[in-house]
Enzyme design. Structure first.
Site, PDB file in Angstrom:
ATOM      1  N   LYS A 171       6.850   6.100  -0.684  1.00  0.00           N
ATOM      2  CA  LYS A 171       6.107   5.583   0.492  1.00  0.00           C
ATOM      3  C   LYS A 171       5.083   4.547   0.027  1.00  0.00           C
ATOM      4  O   LYS A 171       4.982   3.453   0.606  1.00  0.00           O
ATOM      5  CB  LYS A 171       5.387   6.723   1.190  1.00  0.00           C
ATOM      6  CG  LYS A 171       4.304   6.266   2.166  1.00  0.00           C
ATOM      7  CD  LYS A 171       3.571   7.378   2.843  1.00  0.00           C
ATOM      8  CE  LYS A 171       2.433   7.914   2.068  1.00  0.00           C
ATOM      9  NZ  LYS A 171       1.152   7.175   2.197  1.00  0.00           N
ATOM     10  N   ASN A 172       4.353   4.879  -1.055  1.00  0.00           N
ATOM     11  CA  ASN A 172       3.251   4.000  -1.456  1.00  0.00           C
ATOM     12  C   ASN A 172       3.688   2.788  -2.257  1.00  0.00           C
ATOM     13  O   ASN A 172       2.854   1.987  -2.672  1.00  0.00           O
ATOM     14  CB  ASN A 172       2.184   4.812  -2.200  1.00  0.00           C
ATOM     15  CG  ASN A 172       1.447   5.741  -1.241  1.00  0.00           C
ATOM     16  OD1 ASN A 172       1.585   5.604  -0.023  1.00  0.00           O
ATOM     17  ND2 ASN A 172       0.735   6.704  -1.775  1.00  0.00           N
TER      18      ASN A 172
ATOM     19  N   ARG B 287      -3.357   3.124   6.946  1.00  0.00           N
ATOM     20  CA  ARG B 287      -4.234   2.485   5.967  1.00  0.00           C
ATOM     21  C   ARG B 287      -3.606   1.180   5.493  1.00  0.00           C
ATOM     22  O   ARG B 287      -4.291   0.208   5.224  1.00  0.00           O
ATOM     23  CB  ARG B 287      -4.430   3.444   4.781  1.00  0.00           C
ATOM     24  CG  ARG B 287      -5.170   2.871   3.593  1.00  0.00           C
ATOM     25  CD  ARG B 287      -6.624   2.673   3.853  1.00  0.00           C
ATOM     26  NE  ARG B 287      -7.314   2.117   2.688  1.00  0.00           N
ATOM     27  CZ  ARG B 287      -8.611   1.813   2.677  1.00  0.00           C
ATOM     28  NH1 ARG B 287      -9.345   2.004   3.765  1.00  0.00           N
ATOM     29  NH2 ARG B 287      -9.183   1.305   1.594  1.00  0.00           N
TER      30      ARG B 287
ATOM     31  N   CYS C 195      -5.417   8.547   6.405  1.00  0.00           N
ATOM     32  CA  CYS C 195      -5.809   9.961   6.403  1.00  0.00           C
ATOM     33  C   CYS C 195      -7.329  10.125   6.362  1.00  0.00           C
ATOM     34  O   CYS C 195      -8.039   9.352   5.727  1.00  0.00           O
ATOM     35  CB  CYS C 195      -5.198  10.656   5.191  1.00  0.00           C
ATOM     36  SG  CYS C 195      -3.456  10.988   5.428  1.00  0.00           S
TER      37      CYS C 195
ATOM     38  N   ARG D 135     -13.268   5.528   3.205  1.00  0.00           N
ATOM     39  CA  ARG D 135     -12.213   4.542   2.949  1.00  0.00           C
ATOM     40  C   ARG D 135     -12.640   3.114   3.303  1.00  0.00           C
ATOM     41  O   ARG D 135     -12.040   2.436   4.120  1.00  0.00           O
ATOM     42  CB  ARG D 135     -10.929   4.939   3.669  1.00  0.00           C
ATOM     43  CG  ARG D 135     -10.601   6.394   3.388  1.00  0.00           C
ATOM     44  CD  ARG D 135      -9.219   6.779   3.675  1.00  0.00           C
ATOM     45  NE  ARG D 135      -8.283   6.262   2.678  1.00  0.00           N
ATOM     46  CZ  ARG D 135      -6.960   6.458   2.770  1.00  0.00           C
ATOM     47  NH1 ARG D 135      -6.484   7.105   3.807  1.00  0.00           N
ATOM     48  NH2 ARG D 135      -6.147   5.988   1.842  1.00  0.00           N
ATOM     49  N   PRO D 136     -13.705   2.653   2.688  1.00  0.00           N
ATOM     50  CA  PRO D 136     -14.154   1.280   2.940  1.00  0.00           C
ATOM     51  C   PRO D 136     -13.143   0.253   2.414  1.00  0.00           C
ATOM     52  O   PRO D 136     -12.209   0.612   1.700  1.00  0.00           O
ATOM     53  CB  PRO D 136     -15.466   1.202   2.167  1.00  0.00           C
ATOM     54  CG  PRO D 136     -15.387   2.248   1.130  1.00  0.00           C
ATOM     55  CD  PRO D 136     -14.533   3.347   1.690  1.00  0.00           C
ATOM     56  N   ILE D 137     -13.341  -1.010   2.769  1.00  0.00           N
ATOM     57  CA  ILE D 137     -12.436  -2.068   2.288  1.00  0.00           C
ATOM     58  C   ILE D 137     -13.227  -3.196   1.615  1.00  0.00           C
ATOM     59  O   ILE D 137     -12.745  -4.327   1.495  1.00  0.00           O
ATOM     60  CB  ILE D 137     -11.587  -2.635   3.448  1.00  0.00           C
ATOM     61  CG1 ILE D 137     -12.475  -3.117   4.601  1.00  0.00           C
ATOM     62  CG2 ILE D 137     -10.569  -1.624   3.935  1.00  0.00           C
ATOM     63  CD1 ILE D 137     -11.727  -3.874   5.691  1.00  0.00           C
ATOM     64  N   ASP D 138     -14.407  -2.870   1.137  1.00  0.00           N
ATOM     65  CA  ASP D 138     -15.272  -3.904   0.534  1.00  0.00           C
ATOM     66  C   ASP D 138     -14.647  -4.553  -0.699  1.00  0.00           C
ATOM     67  O   ASP D 138     -14.823  -5.761  -0.929  1.00  0.00           O
ATOM     68  CB  ASP D 138     -16.643  -3.306   0.192  1.00  0.00           C
ATOM     69  CG  ASP D 138     -16.526  -2.096  -0.727  1.00  0.00           C
ATOM     70  OD1 ASP D 138     -15.631  -1.251  -0.502  1.00  0.00           O
ATOM     71  OD2 ASP D 138     -17.287  -2.003  -1.703  1.00  0.00           O
TER      72      ASP D 138
ATOM     73  N   ASP E 279      -3.383  12.613  -4.796  1.00  0.00           N
ATOM     74  CA  ASP E 279      -2.425  12.938  -3.731  1.00  0.00           C
ATOM     75  C   ASP E 279      -1.690  14.253  -3.979  1.00  0.00           C
ATOM     76  O   ASP E 279      -0.932  14.708  -3.111  1.00  0.00           O
ATOM     77  CB  ASP E 279      -1.399  11.814  -3.564  1.00  0.00           C
ATOM     78  CG  ASP E 279      -2.049  10.557  -3.021  1.00  0.00           C
ATOM     79  OD1 ASP E 279      -1.412   9.494  -3.068  1.00  0.00           O
ATOM     80  OD2 ASP E 279      -3.216  10.639  -2.574  1.00  0.00           O
TER      81      ASP E 279
ATOM     82  N   ARG F 147       4.292  11.328   8.071  1.00  0.00           N
ATOM     83  CA  ARG F 147       3.861   9.995   7.621  1.00  0.00           C
ATOM     84  C   ARG F 147       4.367   9.724   6.203  1.00  0.00           C
ATOM     85  O   ARG F 147       4.658   8.577   5.849  1.00  0.00           O
ATOM     86  CB  ARG F 147       2.337   9.886   7.605  1.00  0.00           C
ATOM     87  CG  ARG F 147       1.696  10.024   8.956  1.00  0.00           C
ATOM     88  CD  ARG F 147       0.221   9.850   8.871  1.00  0.00           C
ATOM     89  NE  ARG F 147      -0.115   8.561   8.261  1.00  0.00           N
ATOM     90  CZ  ARG F 147      -1.342   8.084   8.230  1.00  0.00           C
ATOM     91  NH1 ARG F 147      -2.347   8.785   8.715  1.00  0.00           N
ATOM     92  NH2 ARG F 147      -1.586   6.920   7.691  1.00  0.00           N
TER      93      ARG F 147
END
Ligand code: EPZ
Length: 416
Positions: A22-23, A92, A116, A121-124, A305, A397
């Site tokens: 998946k990833n 995500r 999830c 879960r920032p995106i900086d 995970d 998912r």
């Protein structure tokens, strides 16, 4: 809303095939935005998150068609650069499209991602990297507005080896003129797989899998055919299921080296884990010793995970086990559900203490997130009596036909 209905106590024995990762598939689908041609992805499991990414590509004006187990994607004609909150907030991996849209079309408007509930879960790191390379980025009203300008820096250093940020930035750099060097890059196998896919399309990426990735921007990427690597987290989940359920399981296609950190711990518990020609075999003892402690870390450390699944294993071992969650700040939400099944677990911030009781009892539980849900399924397969796991859309998912694979191994589980 679907549920799993599980009657626990069976041993798991037999063979199953591990699906493509998946990833890997999620960033590769985002990478298709860069490609001016047809991409044929082979043997794609219909993970819910893969379907969500397909919706995003269709919405951008891309062409997506299932051909049996294969997925044909063609983004030659994409003409939109906006991803709505409705589409972006589902996964995500929607944020992985920001770099490719910016690089291919020159501008982007992308809503914040979902994912999830395992931390903020920032995106900086994603956004700072794009700014340093030469993009104008503005965050407003729940959207990220981006514009590709002329190159600013050629070398960027990630403050943390974020998987998604590494993927986003190497995809942006693939069509960005000049040389880009990413320091402190993530080293996960899925990064290597993404780079392999993009290089097949004509990109010039070196160093994927190490902490320094070099990208020479090219003008155009052409189509290709690609099969993603096997899913090491699905493989790890089934290895732990084998340990929990006194199993003898052969995982076809699983790559031993991708699961070394987990295998070391399963051997501490008393399991035999064998590297086979085309897979991995696990043979578990009837009584398990504690694995001691695990500390989640970036690859090749212990994968976060697989952390929830290890908590379930700790519940059924003799002795005490410790889990240190170092990657996400709140990845123990599933513990409350395991307590309903008779587990003896305490946690405080990033540390979890599990007292093995070799006894769990069926209960009605709720999947709090993808991997936490998988941990509850493993607990139900071990428990005495019946377990229902609700909210299994979260499990779908990242696992495809999970219950069918478990039934093939002798598990008593059905979707109701
Ligand atoms: C990817 O998420 C995976 N998801 C996750 O798998 C996995 O747990 C994670 O990598 C770590 O291996 C996909 O690939 C779709 P990160 P990602 O950026 O990219 C912080 C699963 O179960 N961070 O490496 O979001 C972040 O908060 C899912 O399959 C920032 O601070 O992970 C976290 O604490 C769950 N700023 C840490 O870094 C940023 O800009 C690791 O996040 C980005 C991340």
């Amino acid at each position: 809303m679907d549920k799993f209905f599980i009657n626990g106590g069976n041993c798991l024995k037999g063979e199953i095939k591990i699906d493509c990762a998946k990833n890997s598939l999620l960033p590769i689908l985002a990478g298709c935005i860069l490609v001016n041609g047809q991409v044929l992805l082979k043997n794609v499991p219909k993970y819910k998150d893969v379907c969500a990414m397909c919706d995003i590509l269709l919405n951008l004006g891309g062409f997506v068609k299932w051909q049996g187990d294969d997925l044909l994607v063609d983004c030659s004609q994409i003409d939109k650069s906006e991803i709505s909150n409705e589409l972006a907030s589902v996964v995500r991996s929607s944020i992985f499209t920001l770099g490719p849209i910016l690089s291919r079309l020159g501008c982007a408007k992308v809503a914040y991602p979902g994912g999830c509930d395992i931390g903020l879960r920032p995106i900086d790191i994603h956004l700072n990297g794009l700014k340093e390379l030469g993009c104008k980025i503005v965050e407003k009203n729940g959207y990220i507005y981006g514009q590709k300008l002329k190159r600013n820096k050629s070398e960027i250093m990630l403050k943390f080896p974020s998987v998604g940020a590494t993927e986003n930035l190497l995809m942006f750099a693939s069509l960005f003129e000049g040389r880009t060097v990413i320091y402190n890059a993530a080293k996960e196998p899925e990064i290597v797989d993404l780079a392999c896919f993009l290089n097949k399309c004509g990109a010039k990426i070196d160093g994927a899998g190490s902490d320094i990735i070099l990208v020479e921007g090219v003008k155009n990427l052409h189509g290709c055919e690609h099969q993603a690597i096997p899913d090491r987290i699905e493989a790890g989940t089934f290895l732990i299921a084998g340990a929990v359920c006194n199993g003898d399981i052969y995982l076809k296609n699983a790559i031993y080296e991708h699961n070394s950190a987990l295998i070391d711990k399963l051997e501490v518990c008393g399991c035999k884990v064998l590297k086979e020609k085309k897979g991995i075999r696990i043979i578990a003892p009837s009584v398990l010793e504690s694995f001691g402690d695990i500390e989640t870390a970036v690859y090749p450390g212990f994968p976060t995970d697989l952390q929830p699944q290890m908590a379930t294993l700790g519940c059924v071992c003799n002795g005490c086990s410790l889990i240190f969650e170092n990657v996400f700040e709140s990845r123990f939400n599933y513990v409350g559900q395991l307590l309903k099944m008779g587990a003896d677990i305490k946690f405080k911030s990033s540390i979890c203490i599990i007292r093995g009781k070799r006894k769990l009892y069926g209960a009605d539980v709720w999947a709090t997130d993808l991997r936490g849900g998988a941990a509850l399924v493993l607990a139900g397969l071990f428990s005495e009596g019946y377990t229902t796991v609700d909210n299994i859309g979260l499990i779908d998912r990242g696992y495809f036909k999970l219950e069918e694979k478990l039934v093939a191994l002798g598990g008593d589980i059905k979707r109701i």
